[in-house]
Design a protein around this motif. Sequence first.
Motif, PDB file in Angstrom:
ATOM      1  N   ALA A  21      42.941  32.993  32.929  1.00 13.57           N
ATOM      2  CA  ALA A  21      41.817  32.813  31.996  1.00 13.57           C
ATOM      3  C   ALA A  21      40.672  33.780  32.307  1.00 13.57           C
ATOM      4  N   GLY A  22      40.668  34.332  33.518  1.00 12.53           N
ATOM      5  CA  GLY A  22      39.608  35.266  33.902  1.00 12.53           C
ATOM      6  C   GLY A  22      39.585  36.518  33.035  1.00 12.53           C
ATOM      7  N   ILE A  23      40.700  36.807  32.386  1.00  9.88           N
ATOM      8  CA  ILE A  23      40.739  38.047  31.587  1.00  9.88           C
ATOM      9  C   ILE A  23      39.731  37.973  30.434  1.00  9.88           C
ATOM     10  N   GLN A  24      39.452  36.750  29.941  1.00  6.24           N
ATOM     11  CA  GLN A  24      38.459  36.647  28.858  1.00  6.24           C
ATOM     12  C   GLN A  24      37.053  36.924  29.397  1.00  6.24           C
ATOM     13  N   HIS A  25      36.781  36.481  30.639  1.00  3.72           N
ATOM     14  CA  HIS A  25      35.481  36.782  31.248  1.00  3.72           C
ATOM     15  C   HIS A  25      35.363  38.292  31.490  1.00  3.72           C
ATOM     16  N   PHE A  26      36.445  38.888  31.975  1.00  7.60           N
ATOM     17  CA  PHE A  26      36.425  40.311  32.302  1.00  7.60           C
ATOM     18  C   PHE A  26      36.206  41.152  31.048  1.00  7.60           C
ATOM     19  N   ALA A  27      36.866  40.737  29.946  1.00 13.55           N
ATOM     20  CA  ALA A  27      36.714  41.490  28.694  1.00 13.55           C
ATOM     21  C   ALA A  27      35.314  41.299  28.108  1.00 13.55           C
ATOM     22  N   PHE A  28      34.709  40.134  28.366  1.00 17.94           N
ATOM     23  CA  PHE A  28      33.348  39.858  27.884  1.00 17.94           C
ATOM     24  C   PHE A  28      32.339  40.685  28.682  1.00 17.94           C
ATOM     25  N   CYS A  29      32.474  40.660  30.002  1.00 15.14           N
ATOM     26  CA  CYS A  29      31.590  41.431  30.882  1.00 15.14           C
ATOM     27  C   CYS A  29      32.231  41.440  32.271  1.00 15.14           C
ATOM     28  N   GLN A  30      32.500  42.628  32.789  1.00 15.59           N
ATOM     29  CA  GLN A  30      33.190  42.727  34.080  1.00 15.59           C
ATOM     30  C   GLN A  30      32.367  42.060  35.182  1.00 15.59           C
ATOM     31  N   ARG A  31      31.031  42.184  35.064  1.00 12.80           N
ATOM     32  CA  ARG A  31      30.167  41.567  36.068  1.00 12.80           C
ATOM     33  C   ARG A  31      30.266  40.033  35.999  1.00 12.80           C
ATOM     34  N   PRO A  88      52.911  31.036  22.010  1.00 13.10           N
ATOM     35  CA  PRO A  88      51.752  30.444  22.694  1.00 13.10           C
ATOM     36  C   PRO A  88      50.647  30.146  21.681  1.00 13.10           C
ATOM     37  N   VAL A  89      49.921  29.055  21.917  1.00 11.78           N
ATOM     38  CA  VAL A  89      48.779  28.702  21.052  1.00 11.78           C
ATOM     39  C   VAL A  89      47.578  28.428  21.970  1.00 11.78           C
ATOM     40  N   LEU A 103      43.296  38.994  23.983  1.00 11.67           N
ATOM     41  CA  LEU A 103      43.796  39.461  25.286  1.00 11.67           C
ATOM     42  C   LEU A 103      44.283  38.292  26.138  1.00 11.67           C
ATOM     43  N   GLN A 104      43.563  37.174  26.074  1.00  7.32           N
ATOM     44  CA  GLN A 104      43.994  36.004  26.844  1.00  7.32           C
ATOM     45  C   GLN A 104      45.347  35.494  26.319  1.00  7.32           C
ATOM     46  N   LEU A 105      45.459  35.425  24.987  1.00  6.46           N
ATOM     47  CA  LEU A 105      46.719  34.976  24.379  1.00  6.46           C
ATOM     48  C   LEU A 105      47.862  35.936  24.742  1.00  6.46           C
ATOM     49  N   THR A 106      47.573  37.232  24.715  1.00  8.64           N
ATOM     50  CA  THR A 106      48.601  38.232  25.047  1.00  8.64           C
ATOM     51  C   THR A 106      49.046  38.071  26.499  1.00  8.64           C
ATOM     52  N   ALA A 107      48.086  37.832  27.403  1.00 13.62           N
ATOM     53  CA  ALA A 107      48.438  37.642  28.816  1.00 13.62           C
ATOM     54  C   ALA A 107      49.339  36.412  28.974  1.00 13.62           C
ATOM     55  N   ASP A 131      50.646  43.055  19.753  1.00 12.01           N
ATOM     56  CA  ASP A 131      51.013  44.485  19.755  1.00 12.01           C
ATOM     57  C   ASP A 131      51.002  45.091  21.150  1.00 12.01           C
ATOM     58  N   GLU A 132      51.656  46.260  21.245  1.00  7.86           N
ATOM     59  CA  GLU A 132      51.677  46.995  22.512  1.00  7.86           C
ATOM     60  C   GLU A 132      50.263  47.395  22.937  1.00  7.86           C
ATOM     61  N   SER A 133      49.386  47.671  21.968  1.00  8.20           N
ATOM     62  CA  SER A 133      48.026  48.092  22.344  1.00  8.20           C
ATOM     63  C   SER A 133      47.310  46.965  23.108  1.00  8.20           C
ATOM     64  N   TYR A 134      47.503  45.707  22.717  1.00  8.03           N
ATOM     65  CA  TYR A 134      46.893  44.584  23.446  1.00  8.03           C
ATOM     66  C   TYR A 134      47.537  44.441  24.829  1.00  8.03           C
ATOM     67  N   ARG A 135      48.869  44.612  24.872  1.00 13.83           N
ATOM     68  CA  ARG A 135      49.581  44.474  26.149  1.00 13.83           C
ATOM     69  C   ARG A 135      49.089  45.524  27.143  1.00 13.83           C
ATOM     70  N   SER A 136      48.879  46.729  26.618  1.00 15.43           N
ATOM     71  CA  SER A 136      48.418  47.793  27.497  1.00 15.43           C
ATOM     72  C   SER A 136      46.989  47.505  27.983  1.00 15.43           C
ATOM     73  N   GLU A 137      46.143  46.927  27.119  1.00 24.41           N
ATOM     74  CA  GLU A 137      44.782  46.552  27.559  1.00 24.41           C
ATOM     75  C   GLU A 137      44.831  45.465  28.618  1.00 24.41           C
ATOM     76  N   VAL A 138      45.751  44.520  28.453  1.00 30.92           N
ATOM     77  CA  VAL A 138      45.905  43.445  29.448  1.00 30.92           C
ATOM     78  C   VAL A 138      46.308  44.043  30.800  1.00 30.92           C
ATOM     79  N   ARG A 139      47.303  44.941  30.776  1.00 27.80           N
ATOM     80  CA  ARG A 139      47.761  45.554  32.042  1.00 27.80           C
ATOM     81  C   ARG A 139      46.626  46.322  32.712  1.00 27.80           C
ATOM     82  N   ASP A 140      45.884  47.122  31.914  1.00 29.44           N
ATOM     83  CA  ASP A 140      44.781  47.926  32.481  1.00 29.44           C
ATOM     84  C   ASP A 140      43.688  47.031  33.060  1.00 29.44           C
ATOM     85  N   ALA A 141      43.330  45.969  32.306  1.00 32.87           N
ATOM     86  CA  ALA A 141      42.266  45.066  32.767  1.00 32.87           C
ATOM     87  C   ALA A 141      42.683  44.384  34.065  1.00 32.87           C
TER      88      ALA A 141
END
Length: 220
Positions: free
Chosen positions: A13-23, A106-107, A122-126, A158-168
């Motif tokens: 679930a941290g990926i949503q915080h990270f995408a909102f603001c890394q800090r 997933p829902v 991004l959270q759903l994709t993860a 999509d692959e673009s979301y998957r790639s953002e998840v991997r990078d994040a």
Amino acid sequence: MKIYNEEDYLNLAGIQHFAFCQRQWALIHIEKLWKDNLRTVEGELLHKKTHDGYYFEKRGDLLISRGMPVFSKSLGINGICDVVEFHLSKTGIQLFGRDGKYKVYPVEYKRGKPKDSIIDILQLTAQAMCLEEMLCCDIAEGYLYYGETRHRVKVCLDESYRSEVRDALDLMHQYYNRDYTPKVKPSKSCKACSLKDLCIPNLSRCRSVSGYIQDMIEED
Ligand code: SF4
């Protein structure tokens, strides 16, 4: 492919915080700071309603799993899926102890309404990437349910979301290992941030929040 040890897993679930603001993510997940506001409390209640423990249900051709624990060794994350639906389909996968084949969806439940950003996606994709790894399947779509509109939105994973998840996640692991909290970058997100009082934007440009709080305690 990199494989993470279980003790190095980060909270999905941290990926949503990270995408909102890394800090914000670092304050919550590295410095362990948290502050409830109306939004976080409402969100918490909605999730509690969605999964109070792990729960499985059958409705005709549909299987519904609530509060399903998921993980990914390759991404180094674990967490809970609010809901995972299994739809009977000839092109699906075999599930242990069940007749027929099922497609996996997933829902994720959110308190508000659809956002302009892709944070929720991004959270759903993860979650989908975890399920794919655990169940050896491909998941093309999932759903985001919004409490305010009482409506769910179909999302193509999509692959673009998957790639953002991997990078994040790659960056999150690097920050976590270095115990690194990014400096303040004031943005319009700050207004809605549950940590804006703890983040102390003006003072923390050149120091960590935990250091600031420690100094305050010592001064007292
Ligand atoms: S107040 Fe702004 S900079 Fe600080 S954690 Fe929140 S969003 Fe990030």
